[in-house]
Design an enzyme around this catalytic site. Sequence first.
Site: not given
Length: 263
Positions: A67, A159, A214
């Site tokens: 992400d 999220y 991430h």
Amino acid sequence: MKNVGRMERLLQRHRGGALILLCTLLAIAGGVRFGNATAQTSSRAGDRELPVYCVETDKKQVALSFDAAWGNEDTQQILDILANHNVHVTFFMTGGWVSAYPEDVKKIQAAGHDLGNHSENHKNMSQLSKEECISELMTVHNKVKELTGVEMTLFRPPYGDYDNEVILTAQECGYYPIQWSVDSLDWKDYGVQSILDTVLKHKNLEEGAIILCHNGAKYTAQALDELLTGLAEQGYEVVPISELIYKDNYHMDHTGRQISDVS
């Protein structure tokens, strides 16, 4: 296809109501439109619409995803490590990240990785109206298309937040909603060894798993080389999500596992 092209041009000129019109017309034109094809599929399990958490497969493959919502300090290092391992992955990017680092977006695409949609502003999608959800999806979609020519088809809700309407809206806009089954927890900044142990010893690390990382987390780039080596030592081939998932003729079980309907 000409009609779809006209609708896409309409979308580029207008926001708000035109966004809803486009997705609605795509849905009416051929059932629900996933990606570039009409899919004979169901994402419903019981009374819930589900994103893809993992995939049922006999192939010893897993998908690695990053992400991208903040920072780019380690992006080149991540790309270099992936290239050294000859591995392709999926990057889910916010519109803000795309605008801030357009050259990185181009590098990711040029290296053969999936470009995925992570919304324009990284909001909780379940708290938005349908019109706002479509705007969050299509604003970044059009940015990436203009920048790279790529029509993104993979969407990860910020999220991991979704409800039935979010999933159905994303599908109507041509997206496969994607979650994950293995969270590296790299965002907690516990260190390299924590990332390695969390992923490589995870109870859900199995054929068809989708791993969440991430690109902006503090220790992710430092852990990546060993992580890829560890996955290879366990016999896993790392593939981008676009190669792991089924595009049509599938259903979901109650855990979000995508199961092919083709024997």
